[in-house]
Scaffold this motif. Structure first.
Motif, mmCIF file in Angstrom:
data_model
loop_
_atom_site.group_PDB
_atom_site.id
_atom_site.type_symbol
_atom_site.label_atom_id
_atom_site.label_comp_id
_atom_site.label_asym_id
_atom_site.label_seq_id
_atom_site.Cartn_x
_atom_site.Cartn_y
_atom_site.Cartn_z
ATOM 1 N N LYS A 29 3.083 -48.901 -94.280
ATOM 2 C CA LYS A 29 2.878 -50.846 -94.555
ATOM 3 C C LYS A 29 2.903 -51.479 -93.016
ATOM 4 C CE LYS A 29 5.305 -54.577 -96.397
ATOM 5 N NZ LYS A 29 4.590 -54.644 -97.870
ATOM 6 N N LEU A 30 1.920 -52.460 -92.529
ATOM 7 C CA LEU A 30 1.253 -53.321 -91.653
ATOM 8 C C LEU A 30 1.165 -54.128 -91.892
ATOM 9 C CD1 LEU A 30 0.244 -52.572 -88.724
ATOM 10 C CD2 LEU A 30 -1.814 -52.417 -90.174
ATOM 11 N N ARG A 31 2.224 -55.284 -91.707
ATOM 12 C CA ARG A 31 2.106 -56.589 -91.905
ATOM 13 C C ARG A 31 2.082 -57.429 -90.673
ATOM 14 N NH1 ARG A 31 7.327 -58.643 -95.526
ATOM 15 N NH2 ARG A 31 7.136 -60.687 -95.146
ATOM 16 N N VAL A 32 1.520 -57.748 -90.850
ATOM 17 C CA VAL A 32 1.203 -59.019 -89.665
ATOM 18 C C VAL A 32 2.660 -60.306 -89.588
ATOM 19 C CG1 VAL A 32 0.511 -61.325 -88.741
ATOM 20 C CG2 VAL A 32 -1.067 -58.655 -88.905
ATOM 21 N N LEU A 84 2.918 -57.342 -85.228
ATOM 22 C CA LEU A 84 3.045 -56.240 -86.096
ATOM 23 C C LEU A 84 3.971 -55.313 -86.740
ATOM 24 C CD1 LEU A 84 -0.526 -54.599 -85.678
ATOM 25 C CD2 LEU A 84 -0.548 -56.523 -87.319
ATOM 26 N N HIS A 85 4.055 -55.467 -88.017
ATOM 27 C CA HIS A 85 5.204 -54.530 -88.143
ATOM 28 C C HIS A 85 5.119 -53.142 -89.202
ATOM 29 C CE1 HIS A 85 8.793 -57.825 -88.059
ATOM 30 N NE2 HIS A 85 7.586 -58.536 -88.280
ATOM 31 N N GLY A 86 4.836 -52.596 -88.612
ATOM 32 C CA GLY A 86 4.277 -50.717 -88.916
ATOM 33 C C GLY A 86 5.283 -49.545 -89.455
ATOM 34 N N VAL A 87 4.748 -49.071 -90.482
ATOM 35 C CA VAL A 87 6.292 -48.422 -90.902
ATOM 36 C C VAL A 87 4.904 -46.975 -91.696
ATOM 37 C CG1 VAL A 87 7.794 -47.807 -92.559
ATOM 38 C CG2 VAL A 87 8.459 -49.963 -92.337
ATOM 39 N N GLY A 88 5.822 -45.740 -90.720
ATOM 40 C CA GLY A 88 4.804 -44.232 -90.876
ATOM 41 C C GLY A 88 5.701 -43.386 -92.049
ATOM 42 N N THR A 116 12.728 -60.554 -91.011
ATOM 43 C CA THR A 116 11.610 -59.490 -91.683
ATOM 44 C C THR A 116 11.303 -57.911 -91.642
ATOM 45 O OG1 THR A 116 10.195 -60.982 -90.568
ATOM 46 C CG2 THR A 116 9.173 -59.055 -91.278
ATOM 47 N N ARG A 117 11.812 -57.265 -90.394
ATOM 48 C CA ARG A 117 12.522 -56.127 -89.719
ATOM 49 C C ARG A 117 13.314 -55.383 -91.615
ATOM 50 N NH1 ARG A 117 12.712 -56.891 -83.767
ATOM 51 N NH2 ARG A 117 10.878 -56.686 -83.783
ATOM 52 N N LYS A 118 14.243 -56.681 -90.900
ATOM 53 C CA LYS A 118 15.610 -56.608 -92.009
ATOM 54 C C LYS A 118 14.879 -56.197 -94.116
ATOM 55 C CE LYS A 118 19.883 -57.911 -94.058
ATOM 56 N NZ LYS A 118 21.034 -58.427 -93.606
#
Length: 175
Positions: free
Chosen positions: A30-33, A19-23, A44-46
């Motif tokens: 943002k929460l993205r598989v 999971l890519h999560g940003v809080g 993806t992170r970039k």
């Protein structure tokens, strides 16, 4: 999108999702598989950081856990996205002391604030293009010190930087 992923709590490989999560301030933005068949983790992170940094007009300090410890990712954050960041490093990382040029294993570095360079992708040469601030500071009894790589515009104490990093845990609770 099930795949083999590293389970940090057991230090094993398990079937699951990346999971890519940003809080921000306790709010999950943002929460993205991760779609490994489309982009690498770093790509993806970039993309996520670049898009949100643009939305935030470059304000704020990004804070990342050890899973984001990547030399090219640090270059991308600093040079291409032009953002401030704090990232916890893995113990096995090699660093180069800026003042002396000494190459050291991160776990051998004494507590304190250090100006460092990183090795290139294959650990065959020093990447002297960019200097970073490295904080090595004890924050919990009976635990090794925390190791944080930073690119910040303002000056902060090592205690303030560790406290900023520790606020990152709030996004884990949101998951």
């Amino acid at each position: 999108k099930l795949t083999n992923v590293h389970d940090g709590s057991t230090n094993t490989i398990q079937r699951g999702y990346t999971l890519h999560g940003v809080g921000v301030n306790g709010i999950l933005l943002k929460l993205r598989v991760h779609e490994g068949d489309v982009n690498t983790l770093n790509e993806t992170r970039k993309m996520i950081v670049k898009k949100l940094s643009f939305s935030f007009r470059g304000k704020g300090i990004w804070v990342f856990d050890r899973g984001n410890d990547g030399k090219q990712f640090f270059v991308d954050l600093r040079q291409y996205i032009n953002t401030q960041f704090i990232c916890r490093l893995r113990e096995k990382r090699l660093i180069v002391l800026k003042g002396t040029g000494a190459i050291m294993k991160l776990r051998e570095l004494p507590e304190g604030i250090h100006e460092v360079h990183l090795m290139n992708t294959n650990n065959t040469a020093v990447d002297t293009r960019y200097a970073y601030t490295l904080i090595v500071r004890k924050h919990l009894a009976n635990k090794p010190p925390i190791r944080l790589l930073c690119h910040l515009k303002d000056e902060y104490t090592s205690k303030e930087i560790v406290e900023m990093y520790l606020q990152r845990w709030g996004v884990e609770n949101l998951f």
